[in-house]
Design a protein around this motif. Structure first.
Motif, short mmCIF file in Angstrom:
data_model
loop_
_atom_site.label_atom_id
_atom_site.label_comp_id
_atom_site.label_asym_id
_atom_site.label_seq_id
_atom_site.Cartn_x
_atom_site.Cartn_y
_atom_site.Cartn_z
N LEU A 21 0.82 -1.21 0.00
CA LEU A 21 0.00 0.00 0.00
C LEU A 21 0.86 1.26 0.00
O LEU A 21 0.53 2.23 -0.68
CB LEU A 21 -0.94 0.00 1.20
CG LEU A 21 -2.09 -1.00 1.14
CD1 LEU A 21 -2.86 -1.01 2.45
CD2 LEU A 21 -3.00 -0.69 -0.02
N PHE A 22 1.96 1.25 0.73
CA PHE A 22 2.88 2.39 0.74
C PHE A 22 3.45 2.61 -0.66
O PHE A 22 3.53 3.74 -1.13
CB PHE A 22 3.99 2.17 1.77
CG PHE A 22 4.91 3.35 1.93
CD1 PHE A 22 4.47 4.49 2.58
CD2 PHE A 22 6.20 3.30 1.46
CE1 PHE A 22 5.32 5.58 2.73
CE2 PHE A 22 7.05 4.38 1.61
CZ PHE A 22 6.61 5.53 2.25
N ALA A 23 3.81 1.52 -1.33
CA ALA A 23 4.33 1.63 -2.70
C ALA A 23 3.27 2.17 -3.65
O ALA A 23 3.57 3.03 -4.49
CB ALA A 23 4.83 0.26 -3.17
N LEU A 24 2.05 1.67 -3.52
CA LEU A 24 0.97 2.17 -4.38
C LEU A 24 0.70 3.66 -4.15
O LEU A 24 0.49 4.41 -5.10
CB LEU A 24 -0.31 1.36 -4.16
CG LEU A 24 -0.29 -0.07 -4.70
CD1 LEU A 24 -1.55 -0.81 -4.27
CD2 LEU A 24 -0.16 -0.07 -6.21
N LEU A 25 0.74 4.08 -2.90
CA LEU A 25 0.54 5.50 -2.60
C LEU A 25 1.68 6.34 -3.17
O LEU A 25 1.46 7.46 -3.63
CB LEU A 25 0.41 5.72 -1.10
CG LEU A 25 -0.91 5.26 -0.50
CD1 LEU A 25 -0.87 5.34 1.02
CD2 LEU A 25 -2.05 6.09 -1.03
N GLN A 26 2.89 5.79 -3.13
CA GLN A 26 4.02 6.49 -3.73
C GLN A 26 3.80 6.69 -5.23
O GLN A 26 4.05 7.77 -5.77
CB GLN A 26 5.32 5.71 -3.51
CG GLN A 26 5.85 5.77 -2.12
CD GLN A 26 6.34 7.16 -1.78
OE1 GLN A 26 7.05 7.79 -2.54
NE2 GLN A 26 5.93 7.65 -0.62
N ILE A 27 3.34 5.64 -5.88
CA ILE A 27 3.10 5.71 -7.33
C ILE A 27 2.00 6.72 -7.64
O ILE A 27 2.15 7.56 -8.54
CB ILE A 27 2.75 4.31 -7.88
CG1 ILE A 27 3.97 3.39 -7.80
CG2 ILE A 27 2.22 4.39 -9.31
CD1 ILE A 27 3.67 1.93 -8.03
N VAL A 28 0.90 6.66 -6.90
CA VAL A 28 -0.21 7.60 -7.14
C VAL A 28 0.24 9.03 -6.89
O VAL A 28 -0.04 9.93 -7.69
CB VAL A 28 -1.43 7.22 -6.26
CG1 VAL A 28 -2.49 8.32 -6.29
CG2 VAL A 28 -2.02 5.90 -6.72
N ALA A 29 0.94 9.28 -5.78
CA ALA A 29 1.41 10.63 -5.47
C ALA A 29 2.37 11.13 -6.53
O ALA A 29 2.32 12.30 -6.93
CB ALA A 29 2.07 10.66 -4.09
N HIS A 30 3.22 10.25 -7.02
CA HIS A 30 4.18 10.66 -8.05
C HIS A 30 3.46 10.99 -9.36
O HIS A 30 3.79 11.97 -10.02
CB HIS A 30 5.21 9.55 -8.28
CG HIS A 30 6.25 9.90 -9.29
ND1 HIS A 30 7.23 10.83 -9.05
CD2 HIS A 30 6.44 9.47 -10.56
CE1 HIS A 30 7.98 10.96 -10.14
NE2 HIS A 30 7.52 10.13 -11.06
N GLN A 31 2.47 10.19 -9.72
CA GLN A 31 1.75 10.41 -10.98
C GLN A 31 0.83 11.64 -10.91
O GLN A 31 0.78 12.42 -11.85
CB GLN A 31 0.93 9.17 -11.35
CG GLN A 31 1.77 7.96 -11.69
CD GLN A 31 2.67 8.20 -12.89
OE1 GLN A 31 2.25 8.74 -13.90
NE2 GLN A 31 3.93 7.80 -12.77
#
Length: 154
Positions: A21-31
């Motif tokens: 979930l932390f990785a997914l949030l990183q991806i969403v925040a980056h995009q």
């Protein structure tokens, strides 16, 4: 069977979910917001934070007699954490007693790590230093959970 193996066996799947979930949030925040990718030091802080919260949950489940009691005990910790960490209100604007209480909470320190890494691109050593209270909390919570399960097994 070793109590530490039981605790880590129970918590490992949830830790993996937390990291995904932390990785997914990183991806969403980056995009969406073009935030920088999390540094390794931020990942270290996230791992410590996740393990600490899972250790706290294990300790609370040892104290509670029912699932409802465990959930209520969790609210007694998580609600003040959200209110006193600087997540909802500016930390520097709180009264000194609230800042002192907030400094005892791991969420306060995790938010400091996130802000230092995302907004100031702080050096890894500074981020690790900010992560030390989170690491201490995780160590204490996991140790208490292992000790509690060891006592329960006897």
């Amino acid at each position: 069977v070793n109590a530490s193996l039981i605790v880590f066996g129970k918590l490992a799947p949830y830790a993996a979910i937390g990291l995904v979930l932390f990785a997914l949030l990183q991806i969403v925040a980056h995009q969406l917001f073009q935030t920088p990718w999390a540094s390794l030091a931020q990942w270290f802080a996230a791992c410590c934070f996740i393990l600490g919260q899972l250790g706290l949950g294990a300790c609370l489940s040892l104290l509670a007699k029912t699932q409802m009691q465990a959930m209520q005990l969790g609210v007694f910790f998580y609600l003040p954490s959200i209110l006193l960490s600087g997540f909802m209100f500016p930390f520097h604007a709180m009264p000194s007693w609230a800042r002192n209480a907030g400094d005892l909470l791991p969420l306060t320190h995790f938010l400091r790590v996130l802000r230092a890494d995302l907004f100031r691109q702080a050096e890894a050593l500074a981020l690790i230093e900010l992560s030390l209270p989170i690491l201490l909390f995780a160590t204490v919570m996991l140790s208490l959970a292992i000790f509690g399960y060891r006592r329960q097994m006897q």
